[in-house]
Design an enzyme around this catalytic site. Structure first.
Site, short mmCIF file in Angstrom:
data_model
loop_
_atom_site.label_atom_id
_atom_site.label_comp_id
_atom_site.label_asym_id
_atom_site.label_seq_id
_atom_site.Cartn_x
_atom_site.Cartn_y
_atom_site.Cartn_z
N ASP A 28 -10.01 -4.90 -4.32
CA ASP A 28 -9.43 -3.90 -3.42
C ASP A 28 -10.35 -2.68 -3.40
O ASP A 28 -10.48 -1.98 -4.40
CB ASP A 28 -8.03 -3.51 -3.90
CG ASP A 28 -7.29 -2.64 -2.91
OD1 ASP A 28 -7.94 -1.95 -2.10
OD2 ASP A 28 -6.04 -2.64 -2.96
N HIS A 54 -7.63 -5.54 -0.34
CA HIS A 54 -6.52 -4.61 -0.16
C HIS A 54 -5.36 -5.20 0.65
O HIS A 54 -4.20 -5.04 0.29
CB HIS A 54 -7.00 -3.33 0.50
CG HIS A 54 -5.91 -2.30 0.67
ND1 HIS A 54 -5.30 -1.70 -0.41
CD2 HIS A 54 -5.31 -1.79 1.77
CE1 HIS A 54 -4.37 -0.87 0.01
NE2 HIS A 54 -4.36 -0.89 1.33
N SER A 67 0.82 -1.21 0.00
CA SER A 67 0.00 0.00 0.00
C SER A 67 0.87 1.27 0.00
O SER A 67 1.60 1.51 -0.96
CB SER A 67 -0.96 -0.04 1.20
OG SER A 67 -1.96 0.94 1.07
#
Length: 290
Positions: A234, A264, A137
């Site tokens: 996601d 995610h 991320s």
């Protein structure tokens, strides 16, 4: 493209997966990992907060894990990678950014620039030689920034749900009226998809500073091998960001791997298995090239 991550394993990897996989970490493997788990150390920096990290010494290329925003170095992916690297004898380091986890500092006072400096410090002072940087991320964004700033330290990159420019892109997509409200308030409150995390509050200074680190507006000067893994489900960071990164990176060796059921965090057993396979393939590629 997924084939790049599904080649046959070598050395100890097949044994790890046959024992429940690094994501599941069966009770037998988990007990072993706890017995050999690296200890927390602290890096002191002049006039800067101490950084907490865990390190496993080993051969090159090393693996460096960069967690996501408000996350830390003790997540499933980070711990699975330590077990994997230990089994192969490769060096591994995971750490907490300033204001995260066991590191000093205040999360709300951090910026993209602050955390980029953290990564560069780790590359300069705590690891030896080129690294396979694995960024999750926000860590995927920082991974790109670090590879641009320290190309000699970037052996390869593996992005997991890479969030390059994401916070800036989302804010700029708001209507002018909405942005005016937040600017008058002095902060932008962003709900998360994970109830246990509550809300994220970003002040205007954070957002303005983040704009200085955006990478998707021009070619990305990275030439090492790059693998980008993203889940089609996601809901936090859309998968097309990984596609944009792939289109802009100058390297000729870039693969995007999309998981139909992936979310995610990419922390399911098969998600982590894919991550480990991908890194194993890169290690094999890099050691063969030497």
């Amino acid at each position: 493209m997924a084939a790049v991550a599904l080649r046959s394993c070598r050395r100890g990897l097949s044994h790890i997966l046959s024992n429940g996989g690094p994501a599941a970490l069966s009770s037998q493997r988990l007990e072993g990992a706890r017995r050999h788990k690296s200890t927390v150390q602290y890096a002191s920096r002049p006039d800067l907060p101490k950084l907490a990290y865990r390190r496993v010494k080993g051969k090159s290329p090393g693996v460096l894990f960069l967690p996501g925003y408000a996350s830390n170095m003790n997540g499933q992916k980070a711990e699975a990678l330590e077990e994997f690297c230990r089994s192969l004898g490769h060096s591994y380091l995971r750490f907490d950014y300033t204001g995260h986890g066991a590191s000093e500092g205040v999360l709300s006072e951090g910026t993209i620039g602050t955390w980029k400096k953290d990564v560069l410090y780790v590359l300069d002072e705590l690891v030896e030689g080129p690294q396979i940087m694995v960024g999750s991320s926000l860590g995927g964004w920082l991974m790109l920034l670090a590879a641009i700033a320290r190309p000699e330290k970037a052996a390869a990159l593996v992005g997991i749900s890479t969030a390059a420019d994401h916070i800036v892109t989302v804010y700029n997509s708001l209507s002018l009226e909405a942005r005016k409200v937040f600017e008058e308030k002095g902060a932008w409150t962003l709900p998360t998809k994970h109830p246990e995390e509550g809300l994220y509050d970003f002040n205007m200074d954070f957002l303005k500073e983040a704009e200085n680190h955006c990478v998707l507006q021009s070619p990305i000067p990275i030439t090492c091998p790059v693998r980008l893994i993203h889940g089609l489900k996601d809901e936090d960071v859309p998968w097309h960001i990984s596609m944009q990164v792939a289109e802009r990176i100058l390297s000729a060796d870039v693969d995007v791997i999309l998981r139909r059921q992936g979310q995610h965090r990419m922390s399911e057993r098969d998600d982590i298995k894919l991550m480990v396979y991908t890194i194993d393939d890169l290690i094999d590629k890099l050691t063969t090239m030497v």
